[in-house]
Motif scaffolding. Sequence first.
Motif, PDB file in Angstrom:
ATOM      1  N   ARG A 153       0.840  -1.188   0.000  1.00  0.00           N
ATOM      2  CA  ARG A 153       0.000   0.000   0.000  1.00  0.00           C
ATOM      3  C   ARG A 153       0.881   1.245   0.000  1.00  0.00           C
ATOM      4  O   ARG A 153       1.686   1.437   0.909  1.00  0.00           O
ATOM      5  CB  ARG A 153      -0.901   0.014   1.230  1.00  0.00           C
ATOM      6  N   GLY A 202      -1.389   7.346   0.428  1.00  0.00           N
ATOM      7  CA  GLY A 202      -2.645   7.829  -0.159  1.00  0.00           C
ATOM      8  C   GLY A 202      -3.406   6.817  -0.988  1.00  0.00           C
ATOM      9  O   GLY A 202      -4.383   7.153  -1.644  1.00  0.00           O
ATOM     10  N   MET A 203      -2.950   5.558  -0.969  1.00  0.00           N
ATOM     11  CA  MET A 203      -3.605   4.527  -1.780  1.00  0.00           C
ATOM     12  C   MET A 203      -4.873   4.037  -1.065  1.00  0.00           C
ATOM     13  O   MET A 203      -4.815   3.659   0.092  1.00  0.00           O
ATOM     14  CB  MET A 203      -2.618   3.372  -1.943  1.00  0.00           C
ATOM     15  N   GLU A 204      -5.981   4.029  -1.766  1.00  0.00           N
ATOM     16  CA  GLU A 204      -7.222   3.522  -1.195  1.00  0.00           C
ATOM     17  C   GLU A 204      -7.227   2.000  -1.254  1.00  0.00           C
ATOM     18  O   GLU A 204      -6.480   1.405  -2.030  1.00  0.00           O
ATOM     19  CB  GLU A 204      -8.418   4.040  -2.000  1.00  0.00           C
ATOM     20  N   ARG A 205      -8.105   1.393  -0.427  1.00  0.00           N
ATOM     21  CA  ARG A 205      -8.159  -0.057  -0.405  1.00  0.00           C
ATOM     22  C   ARG A 205      -8.487  -0.645  -1.780  1.00  0.00           C
ATOM     23  O   ARG A 205      -7.911  -1.650  -2.196  1.00  0.00           O
ATOM     24  CB  ARG A 205      -9.173  -0.552   0.637  1.00  0.00           C
ATOM     25  N   ALA A 206      -9.414   0.030  -2.483  1.00  0.00           N
ATOM     26  CA  ALA A 206      -9.796  -0.479  -3.811  1.00  0.00           C
ATOM     27  C   ALA A 206      -8.591  -0.471  -4.762  1.00  0.00           C
ATOM     28  O   ALA A 206      -8.414  -1.399  -5.544  1.00  0.00           O
ATOM     29  CB  ALA A 206     -10.938   0.346  -4.394  1.00  0.00           C
ATOM     30  N   ASP A 207      -7.758   0.578  -4.654  1.00  0.00           N
ATOM     31  CA  ASP A 207      -6.567   0.645  -5.517  1.00  0.00           C
ATOM     32  C   ASP A 207      -5.612  -0.494  -5.179  1.00  0.00           C
ATOM     33  O   ASP A 207      -4.993  -1.098  -6.059  1.00  0.00           O
ATOM     34  CB  ASP A 207      -5.810   1.974  -5.316  1.00  0.00           C
ATOM     35  N   GLU A 248     -13.601  -7.993   2.069  1.00  0.00           N
ATOM     36  CA  GLU A 248     -12.533  -8.009   1.054  1.00  0.00           C
ATOM     37  C   GLU A 248     -12.981  -8.807  -0.173  1.00  0.00           C
ATOM     38  O   GLU A 248     -12.729  -8.424  -1.311  1.00  0.00           O
ATOM     39  CB  GLU A 248     -11.234  -8.604   1.629  1.00  0.00           C
TER      40      GLU A 248
END
Length: 327
Positions: free
Chosen positions: A92, A95-100, A317
């Motif tokens: 990760r 600034g990375m979102e979970r979806a990314d 998830e």
Amino acid sequence: TKSPVKVTVTGAAGQIGYALLFRIASGAMLGPDTPVSLSLLEITPALKAAEGTAMELDDCAFPLLKGIEITDDANKAFSGTSVALLVGARPRGPGMERADLLQANGGIFKPQGEALNAGAADDIRVLVVGNPANTNALIAHSHAPDIPAERFSAMMRLDHNRALTQVAKKLGVGVDEVTKMTIWGNHSASQYPDLFHAQVGGKSVAEQVDQTWLSDTFIPTVAKRGAAIIDARGASSAASAANAAIDHVRSWVHGTPADDWVSAAIPSTGEYGVPEGLISGFPVTSDGGDWKVVEGLDIDEFSRARIDASVKELTEERDAVKGLGLI
Ligand code: NAI
């Protein structure tokens, strides 16, 4: 003489890879009678670093190491492989979102699942180490329809080993005196290390420690150990993660002791109320064939709530990767 067993390690040039490959080549994973050939899968920019590691493997003159292949082609790396250690993953970023994060890992584990399906040996066993390990395993598994579900697993063994040591220190015993440890659920902060079934001296560990230590010290210490290592070392757990991967595969291939079990995340067939198909941490045994969930354990209310919370996270998830079209 036995022909060598092909072992594929992805992310071979990374820190876990560096701690893992030498031990596999030494025989620590498959035993002193099993020659191995290693396949190192990396992304193109890391191939040179992987070659450096291969040079060092050569320089160890391991008698059991019969060959080393280095490639950025998953089809080549998994062709004919019997043990696939999927370590390389997308961390990760800021600034990375979970979806990314899930999307980026889907881009790794979907093609690797397809390549395993296309070319792996009939006795293939897959261990996913790269995080989010359980869900990455789910993605790879869902793209490998010809490989039996029980050949896919994700690593809970580092959490398991961490829990063994915390209990051994607390009770002043050797780690080998702590048995029947279980890490339930997701390899994440929501995991549930279970001391009600764990034993020391034939008695439940939960009966030998106070409830406050169990809930306020033990569980968070084990669940947040990864962050504590990063804080102390300035880098994430690597040698201990590699050691856990070795332990996991050794238990799987050589079997677990008759009166004990280990923790591994494997596809649920509905045991303990875990929805079918989720790759969840369970107490498991092996007779050298497939993992088998230890059944019939009584789950008290405290444990039930924690298992359910971690399994809920796994469900979320799974729904997220389904929503992204990754499974
Ligand atoms: P690292 O960043 O040092 O190495 C990862 C390597 O994977 C890099 O060399 C990278 O080039 C490679 N890689 C990336 N994409 C790839 C692809 N598509 N194919 C092949 N290789 C690829 O990371 P480290 O420390 O070795 O950790 C690896 C993973 O293991 C991380 O996801 C980490 O979060 C996870 N981990 C899991 C643990 C567990 O208990 N399940 C414990 C510790 C780490």
